[in-house]
Design an enzyme around this catalytic site. Structure first.
Site, PDB file in Angstrom:
ATOM      1  N   GLU A 174      -2.970  -4.785  -3.075  1.00  0.00           N
ATOM      2  CA  GLU A 174      -3.465  -5.658  -4.152  1.00  0.00           C
ATOM      3  C   GLU A 174      -3.454  -4.914  -5.476  1.00  0.00           C
ATOM      4  O   GLU A 174      -3.131  -5.496  -6.523  1.00  0.00           O
ATOM      5  CB  GLU A 174      -4.896  -6.120  -3.831  1.00  0.00           C
ATOM      6  CG  GLU A 174      -5.023  -6.968  -2.574  1.00  0.00           C
ATOM      7  CD  GLU A 174      -5.296  -6.153  -1.320  1.00  0.00           C
ATOM      8  OE1 GLU A 174      -4.811  -5.003  -1.213  1.00  0.00           O
ATOM      9  OE2 GLU A 174      -6.005  -6.662  -0.435  1.00  0.00           O
ATOM     10  N   GLU A 195       0.244   5.254   0.599  1.00  0.00           N
ATOM     11  CA  GLU A 195      -0.741   6.267   1.005  1.00  0.00           C
ATOM     12  C   GLU A 195      -0.331   7.654   0.511  1.00  0.00           C
ATOM     13  O   GLU A 195       0.755   7.845  -0.052  1.00  0.00           O
ATOM     14  CB  GLU A 195      -0.904   6.223   2.529  1.00  0.00           C
ATOM     15  CG  GLU A 195      -1.460   4.858   2.964  1.00  0.00           C
ATOM     16  CD  GLU A 195      -1.741   4.743   4.445  1.00  0.00           C
ATOM     17  OE1 GLU A 195      -1.291   5.620   5.228  1.00  0.00           O
ATOM     18  OE2 GLU A 195      -2.399   3.762   4.831  1.00  0.00           O
ATOM     19  N   TYR A 224      -5.895  11.745   1.188  1.00  0.00           N
ATOM     20  CA  TYR A 224      -6.160  10.344   1.521  1.00  0.00           C
ATOM     21  C   TYR A 224      -6.718   9.469   0.393  1.00  0.00           C
ATOM     22  O   TYR A 224      -6.255   8.344   0.204  1.00  0.00           O
ATOM     23  CB  TYR A 224      -7.097  10.252   2.733  1.00  0.00           C
ATOM     24  CG  TYR A 224      -6.494  10.716   4.043  1.00  0.00           C
ATOM     25  CD1 TYR A 224      -5.162  11.142   4.135  1.00  0.00           C
ATOM     26  CD2 TYR A 224      -7.260  10.712   5.198  1.00  0.00           C
ATOM     27  CE1 TYR A 224      -4.621  11.566   5.334  1.00  0.00           C
ATOM     28  CE2 TYR A 224      -6.726  11.128   6.412  1.00  0.00           C
ATOM     29  CZ  TYR A 224      -5.413  11.557   6.481  1.00  0.00           C
ATOM     30  OH  TYR A 224      -4.890  11.966   7.670  1.00  0.00           O
ATOM     31  N   ALA A 239      -1.056  12.150   1.298  1.00  0.00           N
ATOM     32  CA  ALA A 239      -1.617  13.175   2.178  1.00  0.00           C
ATOM     33  C   ALA A 239      -3.044  13.525   1.777  1.00  0.00           C
ATOM     34  O   ALA A 239      -3.866  13.882   2.628  1.00  0.00           O
ATOM     35  CB  ALA A 239      -0.726  14.419   2.147  1.00  0.00           C
ATOM     36  N   ASN A 247       0.836  -1.200   0.000  1.00  0.00           N
ATOM     37  CA  ASN A 247       0.000   0.000   0.000  1.00  0.00           C
ATOM     38  C   ASN A 247       0.877   1.258   0.000  1.00  0.00           C
ATOM     39  O   ASN A 247       1.963   1.283   0.598  1.00  0.00           O
ATOM     40  CB  ASN A 247      -1.014   0.014   1.163  1.00  0.00           C
ATOM     41  CG  ASN A 247      -0.416  -0.191   2.529  1.00  0.00           C
ATOM     42  OD1 ASN A 247       0.616  -0.841   2.694  1.00  0.00           O
ATOM     43  ND2 ASN A 247      -1.070   0.363   3.536  1.00  0.00           N
TER      44      ASN A 247
HETATM   45  N1  THU Z   1      -5.260  -1.692   2.483  1.00  0.00           N
HETATM   46  C1  THU Z   1      -4.700  -2.481   1.519  1.00  0.00           C
HETATM   47  O1  THU Z   1      -3.586  -2.226   1.029  1.00  0.00           O
HETATM   48  N2  THU Z   1      -5.413  -3.562   1.099  1.00  0.00           N
HETATM   49  C2  THU Z   1      -6.631  -3.930   1.605  1.00  0.00           C
HETATM   50  O2  THU Z   1      -7.255  -4.854   1.103  1.00  0.00           O
HETATM   51  C3  THU Z   1      -7.165  -3.243   2.757  1.00  0.00           C
HETATM   52  C4  THU Z   1      -6.549  -1.925   3.074  1.00  0.00           C
HETATM   53  C5  THU Z   1      -4.513  -0.500   2.925  1.00  0.00           C
HETATM   54  C6  THU Z   1      -5.126   0.800   2.488  1.00  0.00           C
HETATM   55  C7  THU Z   1      -4.592   1.751   3.533  1.00  0.00           C
HETATM   56  O3  THU Z   1      -3.296   2.207   3.123  1.00  0.00           O
HETATM   57  C8  THU Z   1      -4.435   0.890   4.777  1.00  0.00           C
HETATM   58  O4  THU Z   1      -4.456  -0.454   4.324  1.00  0.00           O
HETATM   59  C9  THU Z   1      -5.509   1.086   5.818  1.00  0.00           C
HETATM   60  O5  THU Z   1      -6.766   0.974   5.276  1.00  0.00           O
END
Ligand code: THU
Length: 130
Positions: free
Chosen positions: A55, A44, A48, A46, A42
């Site tokens: 995935e 992220e 959001y 700023a 993941n």
């Molecule tokens: N997140 C994922 O990478 N995959 C998921 O299936 C669930 C959530 C990430 C998104 C965000 O950066 C963090 O987890 C918290 O939601």
């Protein structure tokens, strides 16, 4: 590629997650129809909603490498040092579905460090497709 190797790949890439806002680190590893492995974490932002899931990153890597089918995807998520149950979010279930079939396996780590295997139909029954 064994399940253990794929799970290790998900765990390894999880350490690369960029998640200063949630503190929730996720890694995903796909093995495709050519037995090639593609990973993502993941990332992220700023602003959001601009963040992306592990995935989504692994799927993008698969497509860029020429793969078209997800044979198995492993997902490991949780705090910095410990995983906990992390089944794919709703949006990622639909993303995985795009490249899945009835034999696709989705492997997810739980709170006790055990792994559970799901089918696409387990996670996204009565799914939308064109
Ligand atoms: N997140 C994922 O990478 N995959 C998921 O299936 C669930 C959530 C990430 C998104 C965000 O950066 C963090 O987890 C918290 O939601």
């Amino acid at each position: 590629m064994t399940d253990e190797e794929l799970l290790d790949a998900a765990r390894d890439v999880r350490e690369k997650a960029y998640c200063p806002y949630s503190g929730f680190h996720v890694g995903a590893a796909i093995v495709d129809e050519n037995d090639q492995v593609h990973v993502g974490c993941n990332v992220e932002n700023a602003a959001y909603p601009q963040g992306s899931c592990a995935e989504a990153g692994a799927i993008a890597a698969m497509i860029a490498a020429g793969g078209t089918r997800i044979v198995t995807i492993a997902v490991a998520g949780g705090g910095e040092n410990k995983t906990r149950a992390c089944t794919p979010c709703g949006g990622c279930r639909q993303r995985i579905h795009e490249f899945a079939d009835e034999n696709t396996r989705i492997i997810v780590k739980d709170d006790d460090e055990d792994w559970h295997t799901f089918t696409m139909d387990d996670l996204l029954p009565s799914s939308f497709h064109l």
